[in-house]
Design a protein around this motif. Sequence first.
Motif, mmCIF file in Angstrom:
data_model
loop_
_atom_site.group_PDB
_atom_site.id
_atom_site.type_symbol
_atom_site.label_atom_id
_atom_site.label_comp_id
_atom_site.label_asym_id
_atom_site.label_seq_id
_atom_site.Cartn_x
_atom_site.Cartn_y
_atom_site.Cartn_z
ATOM 1 N N THR A 41 -14.023 4.910 24.892
ATOM 2 C CA THR A 41 -14.233 4.747 23.459
ATOM 3 C C THR A 41 -15.618 4.145 23.268
ATOM 4 O OG1 THR A 41 -13.321 2.516 23.364
ATOM 5 C CG2 THR A 41 -11.760 4.327 23.063
ATOM 6 N N ALA A 42 -16.242 4.467 22.157
ATOM 7 C CA ALA A 42 -17.582 3.956 21.893
ATOM 8 C C ALA A 42 -17.591 2.440 21.757
ATOM 9 C CB ALA A 42 -18.155 4.609 20.635
ATOM 10 N N ALA A 43 -16.472 1.871 21.330
ATOM 11 C CA ALA A 43 -16.416 0.435 21.057
ATOM 12 C C ALA A 43 -16.339 -0.422 22.321
ATOM 13 C CB ALA A 43 -15.211 0.133 20.162
ATOM 14 N N THR A 44 -15.758 0.108 23.391
ATOM 15 C CA THR A 44 -15.506 -0.721 24.557
ATOM 16 C C THR A 44 -15.997 -0.065 25.843
ATOM 17 O OG1 THR A 44 -13.489 -1.481 23.472
ATOM 18 C CG2 THR A 44 -13.714 -1.985 25.805
ATOM 19 N N PRO A 45 -17.017 -0.642 26.497
ATOM 20 C CA PRO A 45 -17.440 -0.124 27.805
ATOM 21 C C PRO A 45 -16.291 -0.272 28.809
ATOM 22 C CG PRO A 45 -19.063 -1.654 26.918
ATOM 23 C CD PRO A 45 -17.842 -1.756 26.053
ATOM 24 N N LEU A 46 -16.242 0.624 29.773
ATOM 25 C CA LEU A 46 -15.181 0.641 30.772
ATOM 26 C C LEU A 46 -15.728 0.116 32.093
ATOM 27 C CD1 LEU A 46 -12.275 1.861 31.552
ATOM 28 C CD2 LEU A 46 -13.621 3.754 32.432
#
Length: 142
Positions: A41-46
């Motif tokens: 998701t754009a909101a949370t880096p993995l």
Amino acid sequence: ACVCCSIPASTERACPTTLYRRSELVGSCDGADGSARFRLTAATPLRLISLPADAEQVRVEVELPAGAALSVHDAEHFGECIVGEGCLLSGDCQGAADFCHRHRGMQLHSSHIAGSGAGVRARVEVLGRLSRALDFVVSAAA
């Protein structure tokens, strides 16, 4: 994702039962290849994987979706971004044998770390031993 490395026999297991899992992949780093799928998701880096200092011959490869990027962070220095877009070191090295990035005694190679199209295989490799614990992170375009 392909994560290949080796950890000296004296190092503890990757994730003992008394610890929490802090990255998507947890492995014994016995050099085996594998694959896994993840939702970005754009909101949370993995945080793809965290590797300890003293791991050897580290190679992390990941097939990136369009607009995604791979970066390497110093887990021992406040998550400082070492290699990747907007990091201390950016850009691709010239060839597979070119370890063009240097950081705290480590020589690193990077290629296609800023994915431009779907199916791009990003790769970061470290020559020799890790002098610091590293986090490998995949970020999606905003």
